[in-house]
Enzyme design. Structure first.
Site: not given
Ligand code: DGY
Length: 329
Positions: A159-161, A240-242, A266, A271, A295
């Site tokens: 996706g975008r990220i 860095t997602s979930r 992250d 969490e 995060h």
């Molecule tokens: C999101 O936007 O989903 C990030 O995890 C926090 O900015």
């Protein structure tokens, strides 16, 4: 009509000002700089038309019931929306929005690359070494890491990220890119030369594996024991997602067994804890090949302001009877 909005935690001013400037808005913001206690949340949403939530708030049936039948919208201040029960919201015709924005994509993509660098160049270890006064003389063998240039990055989710990460690494560091997704991303392939792989093939081939998929039933524990065993012992994983996309118990085991070289996290399965049980927490804390951030991948002035503005614009569109730009389906 006057729209009663409850904001579950203070967010950057820009969005708040936009909302305050609208005469049809009555705004209430949870005043403490802490996560709102559940009981307080249930109390404060009562009678509100719109909830502006952050990702630590579970917005489920109980919250929607507590708010009442007039609740029209849940505007999440996050790109992810796994904290919201979408099915329940849809049943009640409550609009749900998120805050995807170019600035957020940039920030999370940068943070992902920063974690890769921190691991490959052992930045965190080196910083601790210096602070401990351990540097006495230059040493050809001291803190040897590895370069990114020429290595293979495996992107899970384009996706975008995910695409932003690919762009940075293929343009800037001449990394070879392989990716996997639910469908081929021809545009990315053309722009960057990225090659499509099955998940298993990607894991076998990559020197770095970076996760950029949303948390869904199908992505829960996408990376677990079997997947770690496919990875190279020299490879790093970045998330860095979930958190729950990685089976963290399996992750700590893979690190203990040296099945992978290290990890940059992250986000966390349990969490705000870095792992789900005390032994894993203790071991993760001790491991030098682990880089942890709280995060904060989108924690830049630019990204957080954009998220605030986006959340407000979604709300204003809804108030004006329009489909908000970031309605989630
Ligand atoms: C999101 O936007 O989903 C990030 O995890 C926090 O900015």
């Amino acid at each position: 009509m006057l729209y009663k909005i409850f904001v579950t935690r203070s967010i950057p001013d820009v969005g708040i000002k936009l909302l305050q400037a609208n005469k049809n808005v009555s705004l209430e913001i949870y005043e403490r700089d802490q996560q709102i206690p559940r009981k307080e949340l249930l109390k404060r949403v009562r009678g509100k038309d719109i909830i502006l939530s952050i990702l630590t708030e579970k917005i489920d049936k109980e919250v929607m019931d507590a708010a009442g039948p007039q609740l029209k919208m849940i505007a999440n201040y996050a790109v992810g929306f796994d904290n919201i029960d979408l099915k329940e919201a849809a049943k009640r015709k409550i609009v749900v929005t998120n805050t995807p924005h170019e600035r957020v994509n940039e920030s999370v993509a940068e943070h992902t690359v920063a974690l890769m660098f921190a691991l490959a160049h052992r930045i965190v270890e080196a910083d601790a070494f210096m602070r401990a006064g351990k540097y006495h003389a230059w040493n050809p063998h001291l803190l040897i890491g590895s370069d990114l240039v020429g290595k293979t990055i495996g992107i899970i989710g384009t996706g975008r990220i995910g695409s932003g990460v690919v762009q940075r690494l293929s343009d800037g560091f001449k990394m070879k890119v392989v990716y996997t997704d639910i469908a081929r991303n021809k545009e990315l392939e053309q722009k960057t030369g990225a090659k499509f792989r099955t998940l298993d093939a990607l894991l076998k081939e990559s020197d770095f594996v970076s996760l950029h998929v949303p948390l869904l039933k199908s992505t829960h524990h996408l990376i677990s024991t079997k997947q770690f065993r496919l990875m190279k012992p020299t490879a790093f994983l970045i998330n860095t997602s979930r958190g729950p996309i990685v089976d963290e118990k399996a992750l700590v085991e893979a690190l203990r067994n040296k099945e992978i070289a290290g990890v940059g996290l992250d986000v966390y399965e349990c969490e705000p804890f870095i792992a789900c049980n005390p032994r894993d927490i203790r071991d993760l804390r001790r491991m030098k090949n682990v880089v942890l951030t709280p995060h904060t991948a989108s924690a830049t002035i630019e990204a957080r302001a954009a998220m605030s503005e986006t959340a407000a614009k979604n709300i204003l569109a809804c108030i004006r009877g329009k489909v908000p730009p970031n309605a989630v389906k």
